[in-house]
Every structure is written in C-alpha cells, then in structure tokens.
Design a protein around this motif. Structure first.
Motif, short mmCIF file in Angstrom:
data_model
loop_
_atom_site.label_atom_id
_atom_site.label_comp_id
_atom_site.label_asym_id
_atom_site.label_seq_id
_atom_site.Cartn_x
_atom_site.Cartn_y
_atom_site.Cartn_z
N CYS A 32 0.84 -1.19 0.00
CA CYS A 32 0.00 0.00 0.00
C CYS A 32 0.88 1.25 0.00
CB CYS A 32 -0.90 -0.01 1.23
SG CYS A 32 -1.85 1.50 1.42
N CYS A 35 0.10 3.60 3.32
CA CYS A 35 0.56 3.29 4.69
C CYS A 35 1.73 2.31 4.71
CB CYS A 35 -0.60 2.76 5.52
SG CYS A 35 -1.11 1.08 5.08
N CYS A 46 -6.17 -2.44 0.78
CA CYS A 46 -5.23 -2.54 1.90
C CYS A 46 -6.00 -2.91 3.18
CB CYS A 46 -4.51 -1.21 2.09
SG CYS A 46 -3.46 -1.20 3.55
N SER A 48 -4.97 -2.67 6.11
CA SER A 48 -4.58 -1.80 7.21
C SER A 48 -5.32 -0.46 7.19
CB SER A 48 -3.06 -1.57 7.15
OG SER A 48 -2.66 -0.70 8.17
N CYS A 49 -5.41 0.17 5.99
CA CYS A 49 -6.00 1.52 5.92
C CYS A 49 -7.20 1.60 4.97
CB CYS A 49 -4.95 2.55 5.53
SG CYS A 49 -4.46 2.49 3.81
N SER A 51 -7.14 1.54 1.67
CA SER A 51 -6.81 2.18 0.39
C SER A 51 -7.03 1.20 -0.77
CB SER A 51 -5.35 2.64 0.40
OG SER A 51 -4.99 3.11 -0.88
ZN ZN Z 1 -2.72 1.02 3.53
#
Ligand code: ZN
Length: 140
Positions: A32, A35, A46, A48-49, A51
């Motif tokens: 990503c 991040c 992603c 995690s975030c 995206s």
């Molecule tokens: Zn991310």
C-alpha cells in the motif's frame, strides 16, 4: 435455464496452474503506497487503511522466523518432525511454510535466519507437486 459454469481452472497438479499463478511462484504480494503495509497473498484493498491504491510488491526469499511449531504427530504419510514456520520476510510481508533440511528441529528459534527454496511438497495423482519451503540460512 441455468447452465453449469465451465471449469476453466487447470488442476493444481498441472504445470499450467502454477505458471498462471504468479502470486505463488513469483512471490508477488501487495504494498500500500498510503501506509506501506505489505500483504501476501495479494489483495485489492489494503487491510490496514482501506486504500484501493495497492500495488504489486516483490517479496524477498529470505527472512527471520517470526514463530514456529514442531509437529511430532503429523498425518499419515508424513515423517515427523514437521516444522511449520511463519517468516517475517526481508523488506516486509509474512509467509507461512514448512522448514526443510533440518537435522535437529531444536536449532529453530524465533529470529533464526531462513531462506526460501523450491522443494517437493506433496504428490497428487501421481505427480510431484513443488512449492516453497524454508531452510536455515547458511553462514558465510
Ligand atoms: Zn494502507
């Protein structure tokens, strides 16, 4: 009327399956740019975030043992001990696999350096199936 969907995916034992499966043999993960989170297998979003801008990312074939498990009672047909490792790859990403060429499984510890190698992992319908395993990194 509903028609049965044609099966277009080759059997996992076929070389074509593996050639078409870049994630597996070319070790393509995703990174990503927002991040810097790295995932394997690849994802389009992603985790995690959230995206949508994730890009292909070439994973490394070396890393350190994040954690491991030694199986002294594997399923029939497999010789104990089976050492299962989760590896933090150099440059990011995690990969779960088996350790090979280990005379003494007690040598494996969290943080042990390992390298990915192509090895026979199983036999399916008379064909040898190859995949990645890890071995202890040679010093020097
Ligand atoms: Zn991310």
């Amino acid at each position: 009327m509903w028609e049965r969907e044609k099966i277009t995916q080759p059997a996992p034992a076929s070389p074509l399956f593996w050639r078409l499966n870049a994630d597996v043999y070319q070790l393509l993960g995703a990174k990503c740019p927002d991040c810097n989170h790295i995932t394997y297998p690849r994802r389009k979003i992603c985790p995690s975030c959230g995206s949508f801008k994730v890009e292909d990312y070439q994973l490394s074939k070396s890393g350190t043992v994040h954690t491991f498990c030694i199986n002294w009672t594997p399923p029939p047909g497999l010789e104990p001990p089976i050492v299962n490792v989760i590896v933090d790859l150099d440059g990011g990403g995690r990969y779960q696999g088996l350790l090979t060429e280990v005379a003494n499984p007690e040598e494996v510890q969290i943080g042990t350096r390992v390298q990915m190698v192509l090895r026979k992992v199983m036999k399916d319908r008379g064909l040898d199936i190859y995949g990645y395993k890890f071995r202890l990194e040679k010093e020097g």
